[in-house]
Design a protein around this motif. Sequence first.
Motif, PDB file in Angstrom:
ATOM      1  N   HIS A  13       0.779  -1.325  -0.106  1.00 30.46           N
ATOM      2  CA  HIS A  13       0.100   0.033   0.074  1.00 30.46           C
ATOM      3  C   HIS A  13       0.716   1.406  -0.074  1.00 30.46           C
ATOM      4  O   HIS A  13       0.595   2.253  -0.924  1.00 30.46           O
ATOM      5  CB  HIS A  13      -0.804  -0.018   1.285  1.00 30.46           C
ATOM      6  CG  HIS A  13      -1.915  -0.963   1.156  1.00 30.46           C
ATOM      7  ND1 HIS A  13      -3.164  -0.809   0.310  1.00 30.46           N
ATOM      8  CD2 HIS A  13      -2.193  -2.244   1.794  1.00 30.46           C
ATOM      9  CE1 HIS A  13      -4.051  -1.851   0.592  1.00 30.46           C
ATOM     10  NE2 HIS A  13      -3.376  -2.580   1.235  1.00 30.46           N
ATOM     11  N   CYS A  14       1.827   1.286   0.899  1.00 32.89           N
ATOM     12  CA  CYS A  14       2.543   2.385   0.985  1.00 32.89           C
ATOM     13  C   CYS A  14       3.524   2.789  -0.174  1.00 32.89           C
ATOM     14  O   CYS A  14       3.941   3.735  -0.888  1.00 32.89           O
ATOM     15  CB  CYS A  14       3.448   2.589   2.322  1.00 32.89           C
ATOM     16  SG  CYS A  14       2.403   2.504   3.729  1.00 32.89           S
ATOM     17  N   ASN A  15       4.403   1.618  -0.416  1.00 35.42           N
ATOM     18  CA  ASN A  15       5.325   1.738  -1.601  1.00 35.42           C
ATOM     19  C   ASN A  15       4.986   1.731  -2.917  1.00 35.42           C
ATOM     20  O   ASN A  15       5.096   2.492  -3.675  1.00 35.42           O
ATOM     21  CB  ASN A  15       6.469   0.520  -1.219  1.00 35.42           C
ATOM     22  CG  ASN A  15       7.855   0.631  -2.055  1.00 35.42           C
ATOM     23  OD1 ASN A  15       7.878   1.883  -2.588  1.00 35.42           O
ATOM     24  ND2 ASN A  15       8.735  -0.464  -2.212  1.00 35.42           N
ATOM     25  N   TYR A  16       4.277   0.717  -3.305  1.00 37.59           N
ATOM     26  CA  TYR A  16       3.606   0.521  -4.520  1.00 37.59           C
ATOM     27  C   TYR A  16       2.239   0.885  -4.883  1.00 37.59           C
ATOM     28  O   TYR A  16       1.539   0.958  -5.809  1.00 37.59           O
ATOM     29  CB  TYR A  16       3.803  -0.850  -4.918  1.00 37.59           C
ATOM     30  CG  TYR A  16       5.068  -1.612  -5.299  1.00 37.59           C
ATOM     31  CD1 TYR A  16       6.019  -1.146  -6.055  1.00 37.59           C
ATOM     32  CD2 TYR A  16       5.854  -2.433  -4.131  1.00 37.59           C
ATOM     33  CE1 TYR A  16       7.293  -1.689  -6.363  1.00 37.59           C
ATOM     34  CE2 TYR A  16       7.018  -2.747  -4.219  1.00 37.59           C
ATOM     35  CZ  TYR A  16       7.733  -2.447  -5.184  1.00 37.59           C
ATOM     36  OH  TYR A  16       9.069  -2.775  -5.276  1.00 37.59           O
ATOM     37  N   GLY A  17       1.455   1.167  -3.566  1.00 36.24           N
ATOM     38  CA  GLY A  17      -0.047   1.549  -3.726  1.00 36.24           C
ATOM     39  C   GLY A  17      -0.318   2.602  -4.634  1.00 36.24           C
ATOM     40  O   GLY A  17      -1.320   2.656  -5.034  1.00 36.24           O
ATOM     41  N   GLY A  18       0.587   3.635  -4.464  1.00 40.02           N
ATOM     42  CA  GLY A  18       0.367   4.881  -5.443  1.00 40.02           C
ATOM     43  C   GLY A  18       0.517   4.519  -7.105  1.00 40.02           C
ATOM     44  O   GLY A  18       0.047   5.198  -7.769  1.00 40.02           O
ATOM     45  N   ARG A  19       1.130   3.476  -7.355  1.00 38.28           N
ATOM     46  CA  ARG A  19       1.271   3.175  -8.815  1.00 38.28           C
ATOM     47  C   ARG A  19       0.513   2.229  -9.135  1.00 38.28           C
ATOM     48  O   ARG A  19       0.080   1.936 -10.295  1.00 38.28           O
ATOM     49  CB  ARG A  19       2.831   2.563  -9.025  1.00 38.28           C
ATOM     50  CG  ARG A  19       4.066   3.465  -8.475  1.00 38.28           C
ATOM     51  CD  ARG A  19       5.387   2.833  -8.843  1.00 38.28           C
ATOM     52  NE  ARG A  19       6.507   3.921  -8.359  1.00 38.28           N
ATOM     53  CZ  ARG A  19       7.288   3.321  -7.724  1.00 38.28           C
ATOM     54  NH1 ARG A  19       7.328   2.269  -6.962  1.00 38.28           N
ATOM     55  NH2 ARG A  19       8.377   4.352  -7.247  1.00 38.28           N
ATOM     56  N   VAL A  20      -0.176   1.330  -8.206  1.00 45.57           N
ATOM     57  CA  VAL A  20      -1.288   0.621  -8.450  1.00 45.57           C
ATOM     58  C   VAL A  20      -2.375   0.983  -8.135  1.00 45.57           C
ATOM     59  O   VAL A  20      -3.012   0.988  -6.837  1.00 45.57           O
ATOM     60  CB  VAL A  20      -0.906  -1.029  -7.872  1.00 45.57           C
ATOM     61  CG1 VAL A  20      -1.993  -2.008  -8.342  1.00 45.57           C
ATOM     62  CG2 VAL A  20       0.551  -1.709  -8.235  1.00 45.57           C
ATOM     63  N   THR A  21      -3.223   1.807  -8.998  1.00 49.35           N
ATOM     64  CA  THR A  21      -4.449   2.297  -8.658  1.00 49.35           C
ATOM     65  C   THR A  21      -5.621   1.398  -8.775  1.00 49.35           C
ATOM     66  O   THR A  21      -6.746   1.664  -8.175  1.00 49.35           O
ATOM     67  CB  THR A  21      -4.638   3.511  -9.713  1.00 49.35           C
ATOM     68  OG1 THR A  21      -4.665   3.007 -10.986  1.00 49.35           O
ATOM     69  CG2 THR A  21      -3.391   4.581  -9.377  1.00 49.35           C
TER      70      THR A  21
END
Length: 208
Positions: A13-21
């Motif tokens: 959620h924190c590391n990749y969450g912004g890229r996986v919408t």
Amino acid sequence: ELPYEALTYLTGHCNYGGRVTDDHDRRCLLAILGDYYCEAILTDGYKFSDSGDYFSPPEGEYDTYVEYIQSLPLSQTPDLFGLHANADITKDERETKVFLDAVLLTQPRAGGSGDDGAGAGAQVAEVAKGILEHMPPDFDLEATLKKYPVDYNESMNTVILQEMVRFNRLLVVMRTSLQDVIKAIKGEIVMSPQLEGCFNNMYDGKIP
């Protein structure tokens, strides 16, 4: 005790969450991370995939880990991500299509359209005329209905008639599109985005 749940949340959620919408993609990501952030990973020989190429290496010196990493395949197999082997075929087809589309974009689209046949316009016009000459005539629906009347005991009669109706519609669209492309090349009508897409596909040898 290691906080696996917190590590999964931090990475997913924190590391990749912004890229996986997308919600479904994020759920898939968390499911994949679940194979790595778990108690079983501390066990020597824990496998990340069915192939056995990826596994949890035994405890050792720094050089042993570097050697293990260098032994991994250069291309990851789909089973590493929990996918079927056919996913690799889909990926390769998509990459090939993107590559070929990029190559086709380098082709010149403009040029003379004189009697010598030079230029993209003349080539596409010639292709369109050839397709129009070889197109079959529309199906005679009335003759078909007489020969294969709608009958409760013959369901295929209805199917044949329906397919002929659809095929006739396709022929009408094809003739109209090809004729409009030829007219647009001559400058008789405006080259609309739809006609331009048809023009480009025909020039590239694709199905419009």
